[in-house]
Design an enzyme around this catalytic site. Structure first.
Site, PDB file in Angstrom:
ATOM      1  N   CYS A   1      -1.846 -45.528 -31.834  1.00  0.00           N
ATOM      2  CA  CYS A   1      -1.539 -47.031 -31.399  1.00  0.00           C
ATOM      3  C   CYS A   1      -2.478 -47.720 -32.408  1.00  0.00           C
ATOM      4  O   CYS A   1      -2.098 -48.027 -33.408  1.00  0.00           O
ATOM      5  CB  CYS A   1      -2.359 -47.016 -29.899  1.00  0.00           C
ATOM      6  SG  CYS A   1      -1.999 -48.390 -29.117  1.00  0.00           S
TER       7      CYS A   1
ATOM      8  N   HIS B   1       0.981 -43.105 -26.513  1.00  0.00           N
ATOM      9  CA  HIS B   1      -0.458 -42.094 -26.571  1.00  0.00           C
ATOM     10  C   HIS B   1      -0.146 -40.646 -26.049  1.00  0.00           C
ATOM     11  O   HIS B   1      -0.084 -40.372 -24.420  1.00  0.00           O
ATOM     12  CB  HIS B   1      -1.145 -42.877 -25.301  1.00  0.00           C
ATOM     13  CG  HIS B   1      -1.606 -44.246 -25.825  1.00  0.00           C
ATOM     14  ND1 HIS B   1      -3.017 -44.147 -26.814  1.00  0.00           N
ATOM     15  CD2 HIS B   1      -1.321 -45.517 -25.858  1.00  0.00           C
ATOM     16  CE1 HIS B   1      -3.250 -45.601 -27.091  1.00  0.00           C
ATOM     17  NE2 HIS B   1      -2.132 -46.187 -26.728  1.00  0.00           N
TER      18      HIS B   1
ATOM     19  N   GLU C   1      -2.437 -38.400 -25.933  1.00  0.00           N
ATOM     20  CA  GLU C   1      -3.587 -38.042 -25.209  1.00  0.00           C
ATOM     21  C   GLU C   1      -3.558 -38.481 -23.902  1.00  0.00           C
ATOM     22  O   GLU C   1      -4.349 -38.011 -23.067  1.00  0.00           O
ATOM     23  CB  GLU C   1      -4.802 -38.475 -26.022  1.00  0.00           C
ATOM     24  CG  GLU C   1      -5.210 -39.806 -25.847  1.00  0.00           C
ATOM     25  CD  GLU C   1      -4.302 -41.030 -26.633  1.00  0.00           C
ATOM     26  OE1 GLU C   1      -3.173 -40.419 -27.239  1.00  0.00           O
ATOM     27  OE2 GLU C   1      -4.753 -42.158 -26.672  1.00  0.00           O
TER      28      GLU C   1
END
Lengths: 221, 82
Positions: free
Chosen positions: A86, A195, A197
């Site tokens: 990002c 994302h 994570e």
């Protein structure tokens, strides 16, 4: 395996990365401030999401000039793995470690929702655990995720298999050729808007992103 | 000290969604003669010119920091001198 998580003023996904690395992957992760000048002793570098320097001027533009980015460049040039997620992706493009730029989304809105992706290149240090063309879902959360480069650069990216992730079913932001993530020519520097994570364990409803980190663990150190 | 204004705009080949949206709004207001609006930004910069290098400094700064050449082009003008 020891992973550096670079922390810029305004980074906000740094602790998510730390959690995944330490608690789910059981590897050593250390926060490294953007004012640091060395990455000695680290085996991989991650640039987290967020809004470094408030996205002032252009997303990632100011962060790209911080002292640590000289060390990140050396680290990348030595062939070691670097990923920007990002805002981290935006910083890598502004630092010219990856080609192109992330423009404002075509619909001018901040988009925060899961999207469908296809893994186009499973040969990078962050994608070896995926099967080529595997379809996965990951959340996106950005206003400026619309990857753009001139046609010659796009041709080069396509021919050299530098497209790592592509949006499928629907392109959320207008990116050229549905690009969601790319790598450098050598393949060791990866940037992606989604994302992983935030989707790395079942308890959050989706662990499609965990293989990004598991792939890194398979590297010998 | 010299004052400069640096204008940064999208290349004509780059889609400018803000410009398009504002163009549509202008038409909605009844301005049917408006054909296109393009959005850009400008930076007002004050530079010490005691060594006569102010313009060169502004150009360097624009190229290193203010402009992303993937998307944008720039031009500048001198506004004044103190």
């Amino acid at each position: 395996m020891k992973v550096a998580i670079i922390v810029f003023p305004g980074s906000n996904c740094d602790s998510d990365l730390h959690y995944v690395l330490e608690n789910l992957c059981h590897v050593s992760a250390e926060y490294v401030p953007s004012t640091a000048t060395s990455l000695d002793g680290f085996d991989a570098v991650m640039l987290p999401g967020g809004f470094s320097y408030g996205d002032y001027l252009r997303c990632g533009a100011i962060a790209a000039l911080t002292p640590i980015m000289g060390a990140v460049r050396q680290f990348a040039d030595s062939g070691k793995p670097v990923i920007g997620i990002c805002n981290g992706f935006q910083i890598l493009t502004e630092a010219h470690l990856l080609p192109g730029v992330l423009k404002k989304n075509d619909n001018l809105k901040f988009i925060c929702r899961p999207v469908a992706l296809q893994v186009e290149n499973n040969a990078t240090p962050f994608t070896t655990k995926y099967v080529k063309d595997e379809k996965i879902h990951l959340p996106i959360a950005h206003s400026d995720g619309n990857f753009y480069a001139d046609p010659a650069t796009i041709d080069e990216l396509e021919q050299n298999h530098q497209i790592v992730f592509r949006y499928v079913d629907q392109n959320p932001n207008g990116s050229v050729n549905d690009i969601a993530g790319i790598c450098n020519r050598r393949g060791n520097v990866v940037g992606m808007m989604p994302h992983p994570e935030r989707a790395s364990e079942k308890i959050v409803g989706n662990d499609d992103g965990f293989k990004v980190f598991q792939s890194l663990l398979t590297l010998k150190h | 000290m010299k004052k400069f204004r640096v204008y940064v705009t999208y290349k004509p080949s780059v889609f400018d969604p803000q410009g398009d949206t504002i163009t549509d709004a202008a038409k909605d207001l009844g301005y049917q003669t408006i054909q296109a609006i393009h959005v850009g930004k400008f930076f007002d910069i004050e530079v010490d010119d005691s060594e006569g290098t102010a313009a060169q400094t502004v150009e360097e700064l624009a190229e290193k920091l203010l402009v992303n050449f993937n998307l944008e082009v720039y031009r500048y003008e001198q506004l004044g001198e103190d």
